[in-house]
Scaffold this motif. Sequence first.
Motif, PDB file in Angstrom:
ATOM      1  N   CYS A  57       0.839  -1.196   0.000  1.00 20.94           N
ATOM      2  CA  CYS A  57       0.000   0.000   0.000  1.00 20.94           C
ATOM      3  C   CYS A  57       0.876   1.248   0.000  1.00 20.94           C
ATOM      4  O   CYS A  57       2.046   1.215   0.407  1.00 20.94           O
ATOM      5  CB  CYS A  57      -0.924   0.025   1.223  1.00 20.94           C
ATOM      6  SG  CYS A  57      -2.021  -1.412   1.372  1.00 20.94           S
ATOM      7  N   SER A  59       0.294   5.726   0.630  1.00 17.20           N
ATOM      8  CA  SER A  59      -0.602   6.839   0.947  1.00 17.20           C
ATOM      9  C   SER A  59       0.187   8.136   0.874  1.00 17.20           C
ATOM     10  O   SER A  59       1.417   8.143   1.051  1.00 17.20           O
ATOM     11  CB  SER A  59      -1.225   6.674   2.337  1.00 17.20           C
ATOM     12  OG  SER A  59      -0.234   6.748   3.337  1.00 17.20           O
ATOM     13  N   SER A  65      -5.077   6.613   0.243  1.00 17.26           N
ATOM     14  CA  SER A  65      -4.221   5.426   0.196  1.00 17.26           C
ATOM     15  C   SER A  65      -4.715   4.486  -0.888  1.00 17.26           C
ATOM     16  O   SER A  65      -5.896   4.461  -1.232  1.00 17.26           O
ATOM     17  CB  SER A  65      -4.202   4.706   1.546  1.00 17.26           C
ATOM     18  OG  SER A  65      -5.504   4.270   1.898  1.00 17.26           O
TER      19      SER A  65
END
Length: 238
Positions: A57, A59, A65
């Motif tokens: 991930c 962000s 995100s």
Amino acid sequence: MGYRTVVMYTEIGCFVVCVAGWILVCSTMPTEIWTWSEVSGIVLTTSNYFSNLWKDCVSDSTGVSDCKGIPSLFALNWDIHMCRALIIISIILAFFGSILVLVGMKCTKIGGSEIVNAKVTFAGGMNYLVGGICAMVAFSYYGNKIRSEFDDPNYVEQKFEIGVGVFLGWGGSTLLVTGGLIYSILAGREAFESSILNTKSLATPLQTRSPADSRASTISEISSATKTTRTTASNAYV
């Protein structure tokens, strides 16, 4: 407070501890922050990278995100597969350990005799213990890998730090190991003592008399028979 009551309350406390550890280990599966790294420039371009065993991930400073699952299982290193397998095994073992402990605990009265309940509780405690060890190995290996890469001066790729998921896993696995160890000690001791008592109770009626006792018993029987015969003969003469 009797010994049985103390053991019962100890089993209840260990059950709460083990269930809490199992929940913590399960919560690490959807937790995204196992590793994290911050790449900062000016405020508007600050980015955070974080990942777990299943996805990566990113962000930005605005709070948006985006996560992407790992595209290929065969492209992963063997250690990631090992950590996945160990954590899943830990969750399964702890689940069945909870069922066995619920059946064998003194407060539930679901099982049969004392020795059967002790054996079932011992099996549940061993499930907790083995499951906690599996989870501890997985989280410790993963955390040590992150630490070694961060401290390695020759590692040129992006370096990460240990995230909240690994700390939750350490806490949960510690609770599982502690509760499972106490269960195993208590139930194993009780099963051993119960088996010894049952063995003694079964062996007591089967004890043979010594030759001296047999000889004395035979003499007493002969004397009783002789007295009975004399009494019968005297009554018949009268």
